[in-house]
Design an enzyme around this catalytic site. Structure first.
Site, PDB file in Angstrom:
ATOM      1  N   ASP A   1      -9.841  48.280  44.356  1.00  0.00           N
ATOM      2  CA  ASP A   1     -10.727  48.984  45.275  1.00  0.00           C
ATOM      3  C   ASP A   1     -10.494  50.480  45.133  1.00  0.00           C
ATOM      4  O   ASP A   1      -9.485  50.917  44.562  1.00  0.00           O
ATOM      5  CB  ASP A   1     -10.436  48.579  46.723  1.00  0.00           C
ATOM      6  CG  ASP A   1     -10.834  47.143  47.010  1.00  0.00           C
ATOM      7  OD1 ASP A   1     -11.880  46.717  46.513  1.00  0.00           O
ATOM      8  OD2 ASP A   1     -10.087  46.456  47.726  1.00  0.00           O
TER       9      ASP A   1
ATOM     10  N   ASP B   1     -13.462  38.376  50.140  1.00  0.00           N
ATOM     11  CA  ASP B   1     -12.666  38.595  48.932  1.00  0.00           C
ATOM     12  C   ASP B   1     -11.785  37.397  48.597  1.00  0.00           C
ATOM     13  O   ASP B   1     -11.229  37.336  47.497  1.00  0.00           O
ATOM     14  CB  ASP B   1     -11.770  39.831  49.098  1.00  0.00           C
ATOM     15  CG  ASP B   1     -12.549  41.121  49.115  1.00  0.00           C
ATOM     16  OD1 ASP B   1     -13.606  41.164  48.461  1.00  0.00           O
ATOM     17  OD2 ASP B   1     -12.107  42.084  49.766  1.00  0.00           O
TER      18      ASP B   1
ATOM     19  N   ASP C   1      -9.557  42.987  50.549  1.00  0.00           N
ATOM     20  CA  ASP C   1      -9.090  43.024  51.929  1.00  0.00           C
ATOM     21  C   ASP C   1      -9.961  42.221  52.896  1.00  0.00           C
ATOM     22  O   ASP C   1      -9.537  41.925  54.002  1.00  0.00           O
ATOM     23  CB  ASP C   1      -8.993  44.469  52.430  1.00  0.00           C
ATOM     24  CG  ASP C   1     -10.286  45.240  52.241  1.00  0.00           C
ATOM     25  OD1 ASP C   1     -11.317  44.607  51.974  1.00  0.00           O
ATOM     26  OD2 ASP C   1     -10.267  46.480  52.354  1.00  0.00           O
TER      27      ASP C   1
END
Length: 915
Positions: A344, A624, A620
């Site tokens: 990310d 996911d 997170d």
């Protein structure tokens, strides 16, 4: 019915049983009610009971737990476990009950540990189930009624208000609520959901009239009709994906199985061979069988699983101190072979602390001036941030940055004064991509204006015709390419306020642009060095983010991602599989997947696995979880992540820091190297234990057997174990992060390791041991063929000679232990005394050996005799000779590597094959 409708119908039919479900929950409400056979007054209790029998309970389905007995048997028939069973049985046959029980204890401990790793996905699904509320307020027979959430069915009408968890996927039919969708989308800003028409072509999670099971209402009241329950909901879909993407064995686990079978073959072959040879040279069958048992037990590495477990556990403890909680020991080793990290951006590469960085106005560009005060103060008025008693802001990080920026520019905005002057608030609308307020201006009494802030493309489209949108678009693009999140701020003055403006009547239109604000989330200071270490280690780094492509690319370049070339996918959601394959097989580029969803992560993880890459994936959100399962190493955020993501992941970052992933990769490589060091150490002693039997057999008994079975067992289970375990605590060799990841197909045992173990170290040790053996015999006047049995004149000399063989092998173990500490580097590079546990293990084995040699009770049991001083001095040179031989080999290898042709400046990941 449009194509999107048919696609959703097919998708929902594929999720479970073939009962009739609504084809498209965003279609016109009357049609939806007809398909669900419901109305504003909800269902009757009888109809609800019937549908519950058809659709099943509204809960996340768990897979049936597999039989405990079956799982236990699976662990007990692991190849290495089978070898340990055989070793235990042979120990009992040899009347060594203590040894047999010790081996059985090793089997039990390792099986119990492995069983704890089997239900990771099931725990993640159980965590998903906790997101569902226990009760729901439903309209049955036209009256509100509290029921258990598991009893909801499609067609039920539910009532939602602030603080409620949404019990099922539903279509809002009256009122409106703000819903926290972060568990599904990762977005921290609450989304507005209201009774409105659907959006053609919008993703399901962005439909303005849908709420989803497990999310939370943070404001408002609404009535909604349930269209999906249980495993048909978005939450149920994620649970199904999480259960289907089961954990696979790590590279080390697969390699240990191969090593076990190799050891089994070698040990069994040797045992049978020497049984035949013993009988052929005239030994009694019982003696030959005893020798075969000794060889078989000697070649079974009873400490292999405990040593691997210890090495992995040490890695886990080290990582825990550095901010990474590893939940599965084998994941530590898998990290060492990682070749790709998909990360990310926000909070992982960056600090997740948005700051105001740049301002642009149509008249003055980026020049500072008093006009900047008006721009930033006006932007801060269009926020909903609050402050606690200590003055700390609470709310959206972007809006908090605007308020803090206004204060820095000398135009502070007090939230209480702001709210007191607010006449209307239109919250952020994901469809419009903007928000607005109707505000009294305390700097200009009597003036009322509409203040609008949002995405530049959305706000600029609402300017007056002469608003200068083209220049603003160019400026916004330039700011975005600088790594900033760009917001446009526009206003419209209202001469009088006779009635509250309506958003439906285009209150946010005919605007005048005040300017653009650029907000910047700075990269973490340590990330650039971490990315550089990744590149040196041959690890590629891709960014998978929901952010704008230009912004994400700028951050990636700032931290060094994209060497030698950065590829940006602006809309990764629409990326076809063949194009994704082409991008991921391009070894000259690192990729930014922008505007991506959690499903993008799953698709990327699948593609990387298909191309044979070991991938670590960060995440997170609840959505996911499937990608975290599917990746070889799922990495969840400890601070910002959800419980589901943390359950699904193999590793949790307590600091949400990318640099911690790189530290974990180094630790994984160290663990793998230490396992190989242990194997080198164990295998090196097979040769000096086998050569005495070969000498005895090839001489047809003219040379008495230089070693007894009990002495072999004393070596393998007494003197060898602690140093082997200590090798699992070795520090990293220099340059460990300068070599490319090993290919997944590379074995834990290589030809070079076998040559080193059985050849250099093993043959050197065997030669020294036989020198000590023959030295003692020849000093006593022995000649080949002379009797050495009990009662003969040479019997004491023979016992002393076998003791010298035993002591020689032990001292050679000391040299091998120091040699095995490094594979490439010199011993001085890691420090001779840098592993205190190894020094303690060596001290123990020397004390244990001295006890067996000089303590009378143990002399009688193990057939040893006290060694004279000259023999002790002779065997005392063996460690230096063994280590020195291997050190010379490593010096020669390092010189050869330095003189070999340089690879050049090609990225490390392009030099490897298959990794």
């Amino acid at each position: 019915m449009n194509d999107r409708t048919g696609g959703r119908a097919a998708e929902r039919q594929a999720r479970g049983r073939n009962e009739v479900l609504p084809s498209d929950p965003s279609e016109p409400l009357p049609r939806l009610r007809r398909e669900l056979a419901t109305g504003p007054d909800g269902l009757s209790a009888r109809e609800a009971a019937r549908r519950l029998a058809v659709h099943g309970p509204n809960e996340v389905r768990r897979k049936a737990h597999s039989s405990f007995a079956r799982e236990l048997i699976g662990q007990l028939v692991h190849p290495l476990a089978l070898l340990l069973w055989a070793a235990a049985a042979l120990a009992f046959v040899a009347d060594l009950a203590v040894l047999g029980w010790a081996i059985l204890a090793v089997i039990a401990v390792n099986a119990a540990f492995a069983l704890l790793q089997e239900r990771q996905a099931e725990r993640a699904v159980e965590t998903l189930a906790r997101y569902l509320p226990e009760h729901a307020l439903v309209v049955r027979n036209g009256k509100p009624l509290t029921v258990e959430a598991r009893d909801l069915v499609p067609g039920d009408v539910i009532l939602l208000e602030e603080g409620d968890k949404v019990p099922a996927d539903a279509r809002v039919t009256e009122g409106g609520v703000e819903v926290d969708l972060s568990m599904l989308t990762g977005e921290s800003v609450p989304a507005e959901r209201m009774a409105a028409a659907g959006l053609l072509g919008a993703p399901l999670l962005e439909e303005p009239n849908l709420v989803f099971s497990g999310t939370t209402c943070v404001e408002g009241q609404a009535r909604a009709v349930v269209f999906a329950t249980g495993h048909h909901t978005e939450l149920g879909r994620i649970a199904a994906l999480s259960q289907r993407t089961r954990r696979e064995a790590s590279p080390l686990e697969r390699q240990v199985r191969k090593v076990a079978w190799l050891i089994a073959g070698v040990a069994t072959g040797m045992g049978v061979a020497f049984l035949v040879v013993g009988v052929a040279v005239g030994l009694p069958v019982t003696d030959s069988l005893m020798f075969a048992i000794g060889l078989l037990v000697a070649n079974v590495p009873e400490g292999l699983l405990p040593t691997i477990t210890l090495a992995l556990a040490v890695g886990v403890r080290v990582l825990a101190r550095r901010g990474a909680l590893v939940k599965r020991l084998s994941a530590v080793e898998t990290l060492g072979s990682t070749g790709v990290i998909c990360t990310d951006k926000t909070g992982t590469l960056t600090r997740n602390r948005m700051r105001l960085r740049a301002l642009w106005t149509p008249e003055h560009g980026v020049e500072p001036g008093p006009w900047a005060q008006e721009l930033v103060r006006t932007a801060a008025l269009c926020t909903t941030v609050t402050q606690d008693a200590d003055g700390e802001p609470h709310g959206d990080p972007t809006e908090a940055a605007l308020v803090a920026g206004a204060d820095e520019y000398g135009a502070p905005v007090d939230p209480d004064h702001r709210d007191a002057g607010r006449l209307a608030l239109f919250r952020f609308d994901p469809r419009l991509r903007l928000m607005s307020v109707v505000q009294r201006d305390e700097w200009a009494p009597g003036r009322v204006r509409i203040v609008v802030k949002g995405a530049p493309e959305a706000v600029l489209a609402r300017l007056r015709p002469e608003g200068g949108a083209d220049r603003a678009r160019a400026a916004a693009q330039e700011l975005a390419e600088g790594g900033m999140r760009v917001l446009a701020v526009a206003v419209r003055d209202l001469p009088t306020l006779t009635e509250r403006p309506s958003r439906r009547q285009d209150a946010e239109s005919n605007l005048t642009l005040l300017g653009l604000v650029g907000l910047y989330d700075p990269p973490r200071s340590e990330v650039e060095a971490a990315v550089r270490r990744c590149h040196e280690a041959g690890v590629r780094v891709h960014v998978v983010t929901g952010d704008n492509g230009a912004t994400a690319a700028a951050v990636a370049r700032e931290v060094g991602i994209g060497l030698p070339r950065l590829q940006v996918v602006a809309t990764s959601e629409t990326l076809a599989d063949d194009e994704l394959d082409r991008l991921l097989t391009d070894d000259d580029a690192e990729i930014v997947f922008a505007r991506s969803s959690p499903e993008t992560k799953l698709k990327v993880a699948d593609a990387l696995r298909a191309h044979g890459r070991i991938v670590a994936m960060t995440g997170d959100g609840v959505n996911d979880a499937p990608a975290l399962h599917r990746a070889h190493i799922g990495v969840a955020m400890g601070r910002s992540g959800t419980d589901v993501a943390r359950e699904a992941a193999a590793m949790v970052l307590t600091d949400d820091d990318f640099a911690t992933i790189v530290t974990a990769i180094e630790s994984g490589r160290r663990v793998y190297d230490n396992v190989r060091k242990f194997i080198v150490y164990i295998f090196a002693h097979a040769t000096p234990e086998i050569v005495p039997f070969l000498v005895f057999a090839l001489s047809a008994g003219a040379v008495p057997l230089p070693l007894t079975v009990l002495q072999i067992l004393a070596i393998d289970l007494g003197t060898e174990t602690l140093p082997a375990l200590a090798l699992g605590r070795e520090r990293s060799e220099p340059g460990i992060m300068e070599r490319p990841p090993r290919p997944p197909h590379q074995g834990v045992i290589s030809r070079d390791m076998l040559v080193r173990s059985w050849g250099y170290l093993g043959l050197t040790s065997a030669a020294l041991v036989m020198v000590g053996y023959f030295y003692v015999l020849w000093r006593a006047g022995w000649q080949p063929g002379d009797p050495t049995g009990s009662g003969s004149t040479l019997h004491h000399a023979y016992v002393t000679a076998t003791t010298a063989t035993f002591a020689g092998i032990v001292t050679c173990q000391v040299g091998t232990a120091f040699a095995a500490r490094t594979d490439h580097a010199a011993l001085r590079d890691i420090g001779v005394l840098s592993n205190p546990l190894l020094l303690a293990g060596i001290a123990f084995e020397l004390a244990f050996t001295a006890a067996l040699v000089y303590a009378p009770p143990l002399q009688h049991l193990f057939g040893t005799a006290a060694l004279p001083l000259d023999v002790v001095l002779l065997v005392a040179t063996f460690p230096v000779l063994v280590w020195g031989t291997d050190e010379l080999r490593r010096v020669w290898r390092r010189r050869r590597q330095r003189t070999s042709s340089a690879v050049g400046s090609v990225p490390p990941w392009s030099r490897r094959k298959g990794g």
